[in-house]
Design a protein around this motif. Structure first.
Motif, PDB file in Angstrom:
ATOM      1  N   ASN A  49       5.891   5.898  -0.572  1.00 19.10           N
ATOM      2  CA  ASN A  49       5.782   6.788   0.580  1.00 19.10           C
ATOM      3  C   ASN A  49       6.387   6.099   1.801  1.00 19.10           C
ATOM      4  N   LEU A  50       7.483   6.630   2.293  1.00 18.90           N
ATOM      5  CA  LEU A  50       8.190   6.012   3.409  1.00 18.90           C
ATOM      6  C   LEU A  50       7.520   6.358   4.736  1.00 18.90           C
ATOM      7  N   THR A  51       7.473   5.390   5.635  1.00 19.16           N
ATOM      8  CA  THR A  51       6.938   5.647   6.969  1.00 19.16           C
ATOM      9  C   THR A  51       7.946   6.475   7.770  1.00 19.16           C
ATOM     10  N   TYR A  65      15.344   5.563   9.958  1.00 24.16           N
ATOM     11  CA  TYR A  65      16.413   4.572   9.829  1.00 24.16           C
ATOM     12  C   TYR A  65      17.315   4.887   8.636  1.00 24.16           C
ATOM     13  N   LEU A  66      16.704   5.233   7.503  1.00 26.04           N
ATOM     14  CA  LEU A  66      17.493   5.499   6.303  1.00 26.04           C
ATOM     15  C   LEU A  66      18.366   6.742   6.459  1.00 26.04           C
ATOM     16  N   LYS A  67      17.801   7.799   7.062  1.00 34.08           N
ATOM     17  CA  LYS A  67      18.512   9.076   7.096  1.00 34.08           C
ATOM     18  C   LYS A  67      19.350   9.268   8.355  1.00 34.08           C
ATOM     19  N   ARG A  68      18.847   8.799   9.498  1.00 32.16           N
ATOM     20  CA  ARG A  68      19.558   9.031  10.752  1.00 32.16           C
ATOM     21  C   ARG A  68      20.529   7.911  11.097  1.00 32.16           C
ATOM     22  N   VAL A  69      20.116   6.669  10.802  1.00 32.12           N
ATOM     23  CA  VAL A  69      20.966   5.526  11.149  1.00 32.12           C
ATOM     24  C   VAL A  69      21.944   5.206  10.023  1.00 32.12           C
ATOM     25  N   LEU A  70      21.420   5.051   8.792  1.00 32.88           N
ATOM     26  CA  LEU A  70      22.284   4.713   7.656  1.00 32.88           C
ATOM     27  C   LEU A  70      22.946   5.935   7.027  1.00 32.88           C
ATOM     28  N   ARG A  71      22.455   7.136   7.378  1.00 29.59           N
ATOM     29  CA  ARG A  71      23.012   8.386   6.862  1.00 29.59           C
ATOM     30  C   ARG A  71      22.873   8.515   5.346  1.00 29.59           C
ATOM     31  N   THR A  84       0.810  -1.220   0.000  1.00 28.72           N
ATOM     32  CA  THR A  84       0.000   0.000   0.000  1.00 28.72           C
ATOM     33  C   THR A  84       0.844   1.270   0.000  1.00 28.72           C
ATOM     34  N   GLN A  85       2.135   1.151   0.308  1.00 22.24           N
ATOM     35  CA  GLN A  85       3.010   2.331   0.300  1.00 22.24           C
ATOM     36  C   GLN A  85       3.378   2.760  -1.115  1.00 22.24           C
TER      37      GLN A  85
END
Length: 239
Positions: free
Chosen positions: A17-19, A25-31, A9-10
């Motif tokens: 559309n990312l939750t 996780y993608l931006k803060r953890v994986l940078r 459904t995303q």
């Protein structure tokens, strides 16, 4: 390249559309930054090469690779005590299991909560991402062993139940022939299946099999079974 499993459904055409949790996780953890590549999977067999764009991911190209087993493997597992089923889910997902059927046997001590089941499913998703699978295995709601047998009795599969201290052939001997049908393999709890449970399984079409002369722990047996089937199926697929 990082792999992310999404809910179908995303997806809105070529955009996902990312939750909030996925963005974090993608931006803060994986940078990761806008324009960085990743692989998006819908957990049902489809995957795309994508790039991160703000709060979304843009799908660029459909990927046709497949790391899935050439047949469906379902494990019917008597729930072990403690957190043992988490280890089973993680290891067996990496090995290609399609469906987990957790059951309550006569010797089962665990009565899992809804939160516990949701945690199992999260572990399966993470393990599918890590092992680069295209499908996230299904984890069914726990049910009584007798009810599970009734549900799978008429399903066209090869059915095996792993037993101990019986004169039976090793599971491996049944896997050396060409594997054409889906497989359902049952592994027991601490203390093993009762005689009545084994007889009930036989009447439902299950073939008793051995896993060797050593007694495996309830959390070891499913991983051993999945390893055997995975190795044989992959070998037959590449031969």
């Amino acid at each position: 390249m990082y792999r992310l499993v999404i809910e179908p459904t995303q997806q809105q055409q070529e955009w996902v559309n990312l939750t909030h949790d996925q963005q974090h996780y993608l931006k803060r953890v994986l940078r990761l930054k806008d324009g960085d590549p990743l692989i998006i999977m819908n957990g049902q067999g489809k995957a795309w090469k994508a790039i991160l764009q703000g709060t979304s991911a843009q799908l660029l190209e459909t990927l046709t690779e497949s790391t899935e087993l050439a047949l469906n493997l379902s494990l019917l597992i008597a729930l072990p005590k403690g957190s043992g089923f988490e280890e089973i889910v993680r290891g067996c997902t990496e090995l290609g299991v399609t469906t987990f059927i957790p059951v309550i046997s006569e010797r089962t001590l665990l009565n899992p909560s809804a939160q516990k089941i949701e945690r199992w499913r999260k572990i399966a998703l993470e393990a599918a991402e890590q092992s680069e699978r295209q499908i996230v295995p299904q984890i069914l709601e726990p049910i009584k062993f007798s009810i599970a047998l009734t549900k799978v009795k008429e399903v066209k599969t090869d059915k095996y139940i792993c037993v101990t201290r019986r004169e039976t052939d090793h599971l491996f001997s049944y896997l050396t022939k060409p594997l054409l049908n889906p497989q359902i393999i049952a592994t027991g709890p601490e203390g093993g299946w009762t005689t009545g449970e084994i007889d009930l399984a036989i009447s439902a079409g299950f073939q008793p099999v051995s896993l060797g002369p050593r007694i495996l722990r309830a959390i070891t047996a499913p991983v051993y079974v999945a390893s055997l089937v995975s190795a044989m199926v992959d070998t037959q697929s590449f031969s």
